[in-house]
Design a protein around this motif. Structure first.
Motif, PDB file in Angstrom:
ATOM      1  N   THR A   1      -0.201  11.639   0.696  1.00  0.00           N
ATOM      2  CA  THR A   1      -0.702  12.698   1.557  1.00  0.00           C
ATOM      3  C   THR A   1      -0.777  13.964   0.717  1.00  0.00           C
TER       4      THR A   1
ATOM      5  N   ILE B 200      -4.832   9.777   0.637  1.00  0.00           N
ATOM      6  CA  ILE B 200      -5.395   8.760  -0.257  1.00  0.00           C
ATOM      7  C   ILE B 200      -4.488   7.542  -0.119  1.00  0.00           C
ATOM      8  N   THR B 201      -5.053   6.397   0.253  1.00  0.00           N
ATOM      9  CA  THR B 201      -4.263   5.174   0.348  1.00  0.00           C
ATOM     10  C   THR B 201      -4.653   4.263  -0.796  1.00  0.00           C
TER      11      THR B 201
ATOM     12  N   LYS C 235       0.829  -1.196   0.000  1.00  0.00           N
ATOM     13  CA  LYS C 235       0.000   0.000   0.000  1.00  0.00           C
ATOM     14  C   LYS C 235       0.863   1.244   0.000  1.00  0.00           C
TER      15      LYS C 235
ATOM     16  N   LYS D 215       0.561   5.477   0.598  1.00  0.00           N
ATOM     17  CA  LYS D 215      -0.257   6.595   1.085  1.00  0.00           C
ATOM     18  C   LYS D 215       0.226   7.863   0.398  1.00  0.00           C
TER      19      LYS D 215
ATOM     20  N   VAL E 101      -7.760   2.687  -5.133  1.00  0.00           N
ATOM     21  CA  VAL E 101      -7.894   3.454  -3.897  1.00  0.00           C
ATOM     22  C   VAL E 101      -8.611   2.576  -2.872  1.00  0.00           C
ATOM     23  N   VAL E 102      -8.010   2.416  -1.682  1.00  0.00           N
ATOM     24  CA  VAL E 102      -8.644   1.636  -0.621  1.00  0.00           C
ATOM     25  C   VAL E 102      -9.121   2.527   0.528  1.00  0.00           C
ATOM     26  N   GLU E 103      -8.563   3.724   0.619  1.00  0.00           N
ATOM     27  CA  GLU E 103      -9.025   4.728   1.597  1.00  0.00           C
ATOM     28  C   GLU E 103      -8.837   6.107   0.977  1.00  0.00           C
ATOM     29  N   GLY E 104      -9.784   7.004   1.244  1.00  0.00           N
ATOM     30  CA  GLY E 104      -9.616   8.381   0.793  1.00  0.00           C
ATOM     31  C   GLY E 104     -10.260   8.709  -0.537  1.00  0.00           C
TER      32      GLY E 104
ATOM     33  N   ASP F 219     -13.032   9.856  -0.853  1.00  0.00           N
ATOM     34  CA  ASP F 219     -13.692  11.143  -0.607  1.00  0.00           C
ATOM     35  C   ASP F 219     -12.753  12.305  -0.952  1.00  0.00           C
TER      36      ASP F 219
END
Length: 170
Positions: free
Chosen positions: A11, A17-18, A7, A9, A132-135, A137
């Motif tokens: 920033t 966004i991960t 993964k 990240k 994308v797994v997080e972020g 939004d």
């Protein structure tokens, strides 16, 4: 047992966004992306092209809109079975199918027309290598930024969206 996904990240000045790399289906693109991440290449680069309901492209220009020097281009892996669906990352390139270097884009929606259809210049498509797994939004918030023309480029955010740091995370 499958090995854990690598993964990264990103920033940004709008949030984190991960992404998870698909090192199994896109080994060349993933290794290439990781090289740039580990070298600190993406730190201080901007998302220089954002088209709402299409994609957000970054990884090539600094905040002064200077294009950064890159490594040699890589082989196009768009025939790996991965599709350009919402939230996936693919390698950006020129009209030459095997011209991808550091730039990538995040798909805002399912962009089937970018998928590999045949090993021809028009059918090669764009190689998906991560998602994308997080972020998501944060990615969606990027699409709400006003864009304009800058340095001969269209769809450039009027306020820089900067990747402050890109790092491998566990």
């Amino acid at each position: 047992m499958t090995e854990p996904q690598t993964k990264v990240k990103l920033t940004t000045n709008l949030g984190a966004i991960t992404i998870a790399l698909n090192t199994e289906k896109a080994p060349v693109s993933s290794a290439n992306f990781l090289t740039y991440v580990n070298e600190g290449f993406y730190n201080g680069t901007i998302f220089h092209r954002i088209i709402k309901d299409f994609m957000a492209q970054g990884g090539g220009f600094d905040t002064s809109f200077n294009q950064k020097a890159v490594h040699a281009s890589i082989k196009n892996e768009a025939d790996n079975g991965l599709k350009n669906t919402r939230g996936t990352l693919a390698m950006a390139r020129t009209n030459d199918p095997n011209s991808a270097t550091a730039q990538f884009f995040i798909n805002y929606k399912d962009n089937g027309f970018l998928n590999h259809t045949s090993p021809t210049s028009s059918g090669w498509g764009y190689a998906v290598f991560a998602e994308v797994v997080e972020g998501m939004d944060v990615v969606d918030a990027m699409a709400k930024q006003p864009t304009g023309n800058r340095g001969g480029h269209d769809d450039v955010p009027k306020t820089d969206i900067v990747i402050e740091k890109a790092e491998v995370v566990k």
